[in-house]
Design a protein around this motif. Sequence first.
Motif, PDB file in Angstrom:
ATOM      1  N   TYR A  83       0.852  -1.195   0.000  1.00  0.00           N
ATOM      2  CA  TYR A  83       0.000   0.000   0.000  1.00  0.00           C
ATOM      3  C   TYR A  83       0.889   1.247   0.000  1.00  0.00           C
ATOM      4  CZ  TYR A  83      -2.995   3.727   1.658  1.00  0.00           C
ATOM      5  OH  TYR A  83      -3.641   4.932   1.791  1.00  0.00           O
ATOM      6  N   GLU A  84       1.933   1.228   0.825  1.00  0.00           N
ATOM      7  CA  GLU A  84       2.866   2.366   0.890  1.00  0.00           C
ATOM      8  C   GLU A  84       3.615   2.555  -0.435  1.00  0.00           C
ATOM      9  OE1 GLU A  84       3.804   4.834   3.228  1.00  0.00           O
ATOM     10  OE2 GLU A  84       1.825   4.254   3.935  1.00  0.00           O
ATOM     11  N   GLU A  86       2.555   1.711  -3.387  1.00  0.00           N
ATOM     12  CA  GLU A  86       1.590   2.258  -4.345  1.00  0.00           C
ATOM     13  C   GLU A  86       1.347   3.744  -4.075  1.00  0.00           C
ATOM     14  OE1 GLU A  86      -2.783   1.304  -6.300  1.00  0.00           O
ATOM     15  OE2 GLU A  86      -2.230   0.314  -4.426  1.00  0.00           O
ATOM     16  N   ARG A  87       1.271   4.108  -2.807  1.00  0.00           N
ATOM     17  CA  ARG A  87       1.068   5.518  -2.457  1.00  0.00           C
ATOM     18  C   ARG A  87       2.249   6.361  -2.931  1.00  0.00           C
ATOM     19  NH1 ARG A  87       2.913   8.919   0.798  1.00  0.00           N
ATOM     20  NH2 ARG A  87       4.172   7.468   2.010  1.00  0.00           N
ATOM     21  N   ARG A  91      -0.558   5.181  -8.890  1.00  0.00           N
ATOM     22  CA  ARG A  91      -1.173   3.985  -9.468  1.00  0.00           C
ATOM     23  C   ARG A  91      -0.494   3.535 -10.763  1.00  0.00           C
ATOM     24  NH1 ARG A  91      -6.301   1.552  -8.385  1.00  0.00           N
ATOM     25  NH2 ARG A  91      -6.221   3.033  -6.704  1.00  0.00           N
TER      26      ARG A  91
END
Length: 142
Positions: A83-84, A86-87, A91
Amino acid sequence: MKKILIALMLAGTFGLTYAQSDYYNDYRRSITDVNWQSVAADLLLSVAQTNQLNALNDRYRDYDSWNRAYVSQPDRWREDRYYEIERILGREKYTKFKTKYYKGQNPVAVYNRNKNNYKKSNSKQYKEYRKEYKKEHKKGHH
C-alpha cells in the motif's frame, strides 16, 4: 497428561516462532530481491519518491523492530508495505512496477502463496516432531 500438554504448548510456541521468522524473511526478500536504484531509474522517480522508498525499505532494520510492529499479525506487512509503495509511486507507476518485478501479479498475492507453503511445511515438521516425541516418551511408560 501434563507432559503431553506441555509438549503441545512448546510445539505451538516453536511453530509460531518459526512462522514469524518466515514472514520476516519474506519481508526482507521483498526489499533485497529488487534493485531499488533500477526501479527509480526505470520509473523516472523523483528524488522525493526515491527517498520515500529508501525510508520505507529502512523502516525495520532488524527482526526485533519488525516483530514489534507485526507480532500479532505477521502477514499484515504485505498489505502495509505494498500500500505504501503504491502511495509513493502512484497507481500508474505502481502498475509498471508490478508488471516488471511481479509479472503483473499483486505482490501481496505472491507472498500469500508463500505463506501457504510455510503452513504445509510447518504441519509436516510438527507431525515429525510429535512422532519423535512419542517414541522418546513411550520408553518411560509401561
